[in-house]
Design a protein around this motif. Sequence first.
Motif, PDB file in Angstrom:
ATOM      1  N   ILE A 126       0.827  -1.204   0.000  1.00 16.54           N
ATOM      2  CA  ILE A 126       0.000   0.000   0.000  1.00 16.54           C
ATOM      3  C   ILE A 126       0.864   1.258   0.000  1.00 16.54           C
ATOM      4  O   ILE A 126       0.487   2.296  -0.557  1.00 16.54           O
ATOM      5  CB  ILE A 126      -0.940  -0.009   1.222  1.00 16.54           C
ATOM      6  N   SER A 127       2.054   1.177   0.595  1.00 14.26           N
ATOM      7  CA  SER A 127       2.948   2.339   0.637  1.00 14.26           C
ATOM      8  C   SER A 127       3.395   2.770  -0.761  1.00 14.26           C
ATOM      9  O   SER A 127       3.799   3.916  -0.963  1.00 14.26           O
ATOM     10  CB  SER A 127       4.178   2.021   1.491  1.00 14.26           C
TER      11      SER A 127
ATOM     12  N   TYR B 293      11.048  -2.396  -4.582  1.00 13.69           N
ATOM     13  CA  TYR B 293      10.478  -1.297  -3.812  1.00 13.69           C
ATOM     14  C   TYR B 293      11.227  -1.206  -2.482  1.00 13.69           C
ATOM     15  O   TYR B 293      11.054  -2.047  -1.608  1.00 13.69           O
ATOM     16  CB  TYR B 293       8.985  -1.532  -3.569  1.00 13.69           C
ATOM     17  N   THR B 294      12.044  -0.184  -2.335  1.00 10.32           N
ATOM     18  CA  THR B 294      12.869  -0.046  -1.128  1.00 10.32           C
ATOM     19  C   THR B 294      12.569   1.229  -0.356  1.00 10.32           C
ATOM     20  O   THR B 294      12.984   1.362   0.795  1.00 10.32           O
ATOM     21  CB  THR B 294      14.359  -0.052  -1.500  1.00 10.32           C
ATOM     22  N   ASP B 295      11.865   2.155  -0.973  1.00  6.71           N
ATOM     23  CA  ASP B 295      11.600   3.442  -0.321  1.00  6.71           C
ATOM     24  C   ASP B 295      10.231   3.457   0.350  1.00  6.71           C
ATOM     25  O   ASP B 295       9.223   3.054  -0.239  1.00  6.71           O
ATOM     26  CB  ASP B 295      11.655   4.583  -1.348  1.00  6.71           C
TER      27      ASP B 295
ATOM     28  N   GLU C 157       6.800  -0.215   8.416  1.00  6.72           N
ATOM     29  CA  GLU C 157       7.188  -1.298   9.330  1.00  6.72           C
ATOM     30  C   GLU C 157       6.136  -2.392   9.335  1.00  6.72           C
ATOM     31  O   GLU C 157       6.446  -3.581   9.409  1.00  6.72           O
ATOM     32  CB  GLU C 157       7.370  -0.729  10.738  1.00  6.72           C
ATOM     33  N   CYS C 158       4.882  -1.976   9.230  1.00  3.60           N
ATOM     34  CA  CYS C 158       3.780  -2.942   9.188  1.00  3.60           C
ATOM     35  C   CYS C 158       3.906  -3.849   7.962  1.00  3.60           C
ATOM     36  O   CYS C 158       3.784  -5.072   8.067  1.00  3.60           O
ATOM     37  CB  CYS C 158       2.449  -2.190   9.159  1.00  3.60           C
ATOM     38  N   GLU C 159       4.195  -3.254   6.805  1.00  6.47           N
ATOM     39  CA  GLU C 159       4.349  -4.039   5.573  1.00  6.47           C
ATOM     40  C   GLU C 159       5.554  -4.961   5.653  1.00  6.47           C
ATOM     41  O   GLU C 159       5.504  -6.103   5.173  1.00  6.47           O
ATOM     42  CB  GLU C 159       4.481  -3.100   4.371  1.00  6.47           C
ATOM     43  N   CYS C 160       6.636  -4.476   6.247  1.00  3.68           N
ATOM     44  CA  CYS C 160       7.822  -5.317   6.402  1.00  3.68           C
ATOM     45  C   CYS C 160       7.509  -6.548   7.236  1.00  3.68           C
ATOM     46  O   CYS C 160       7.969  -7.660   6.936  1.00  3.68           O
ATOM     47  CB  CYS C 160       8.953  -4.518   7.047  1.00  3.68           C
TER      48      CYS C 160
ATOM     49  N   LEU D 193       7.131 -14.470   3.692  1.00  4.01           N
ATOM     50  CA  LEU D 193       8.342 -15.113   3.191  1.00  4.01           C
ATOM     51  C   LEU D 193       8.621 -16.429   3.904  1.00  4.01           C
ATOM     52  O   LEU D 193       9.085 -17.393   3.285  1.00  4.01           O
ATOM     53  CB  LEU D 193       9.545 -14.179   3.334  1.00  4.01           C
ATOM     54  N   ASP D 194       8.338 -16.494   5.188  1.00  3.81           N
ATOM     55  CA  ASP D 194       8.528 -17.739   5.940  1.00  3.81           C
ATOM     56  C   ASP D 194       7.693 -18.860   5.322  1.00  3.81           C
ATOM     57  O   ASP D 194       8.167 -19.986   5.158  1.00  3.81           O
ATOM     58  CB  ASP D 194       8.139 -17.547   7.409  1.00  3.81           C
ATOM     59  N   ARG D 195       6.459 -18.542   4.994  1.00  6.73           N
ATOM     60  CA  ARG D 195       5.588 -19.541   4.379  1.00  6.73           C
ATOM     61  C   ARG D 195       6.015 -19.852   2.952  1.00  6.73           C
ATOM     62  O   ARG D 195       6.026 -21.010   2.526  1.00  6.73           O
ATOM     63  CB  ARG D 195       4.136 -19.033   4.387  1.00  6.73           C
ATOM     64  N   LEU D 196       6.402 -18.810   2.213  1.00  8.56           N
ATOM     65  CA  LEU D 196       6.795 -18.999   0.815  1.00  8.56           C
ATOM     66  C   LEU D 196       7.989 -19.938   0.701  1.00  8.56           C
ATOM     67  O   LEU D 196       8.037 -20.786  -0.192  1.00  8.56           O
ATOM     68  CB  LEU D 196       7.111 -17.655   0.163  1.00  8.56           C
TER      69      LEU D 196
END
Length: 335
Positions: A208-209, A302-304, A308-311, A318-321
């Motif tokens: 969303i960011s 997308y790095t900018d 924190e919520c999205e991270c 990623l753990d599941r992936l």
Amino acid sequence: MSVTRKFSDILTRRTINSSVRFFQVCVMGGASEIGQAVSLMLRTEPAVGKLVVHDTWRAAPGVVIELSHVPSKSTLKGYLGEATMKQALDGSDLILLVGGLLKTPGMSDEACLDANTEFVKTVSSQIGRLSRMPFVGVVAEPINSLVPMAAELMRNEGTFDGRKLFGVTTIDWMRARTLYGARHGVAPEECFVPVVCGHSDETTVPLISQARPGTDMTDPEIRKFVSRLRGYEESVTRAKRGQSPTVSVAYGALVCARGILAALSGRDALVHAYIENNDFGTSYFSGLVRVDANGVKEMTRYTDDISECECQILEEALDRLRKDVAMGKKILEVE
């Protein structure tokens, strides 16, 4: 030109013009619900010079006859049974794997994987024996595991180019735009919402960011948006009285196919796909991919301003992936 405008222009039919080359597209599982819808849309696609429809289901010849009733300049060819699979695949520029069992309510990803392993295993092995690798789009579920599985099988056969293997995740981007547009009172086609990571109700992550037009959604609102996006498939299934989404998924496959055909024609193309990518802490990742005639060039990063919520949501996904990818790669261990 903005990313939003460029992406929309590339994915629309307007990118196909009179100078386009004609390509052979093969739909494996073309008699399935999704396969029939995809084949119908491809039947009149200007860039498709020859449409090949293959299935092991005995109704396949009837599907081909129906498709022949649709006026088109493209050639149409149908094949039935495993013995004709090599003939169907030969000469193809793009192969779409749309067969297998549709995921139904209450079915786990593991059960769906077990049901569709044989389909992907058989087709991937045949593709790996071709003299050259065409573009391959996997629509069958679960994509998170089936794409790594297909890659391992093709590598084992000898002909493999990771730049040309795609998990078709366009439906995630389409749904994100629809949901985001509805929330903000904006037409979906005017929205850009990147969707990354994987393709399941635990690994799909909209950013969303990075969305356009911008928003000031709070963390709880972002989590609610993610939950709603991940639950879209289930909500459609409930509304269809237990039948899985097929029409929108088929259209997503068409949009992805258009992008790939545009790239094969020498034009700049962007597709939303799940590909082999080691840049994000896993060997496969989904996102916006730039493609040329040789395959994947790069995935948008997308790095900018990622919150924190999205991270946190991304790390959980990623753990599941990683587990899903590992499950798919185990195919050769159990041969």
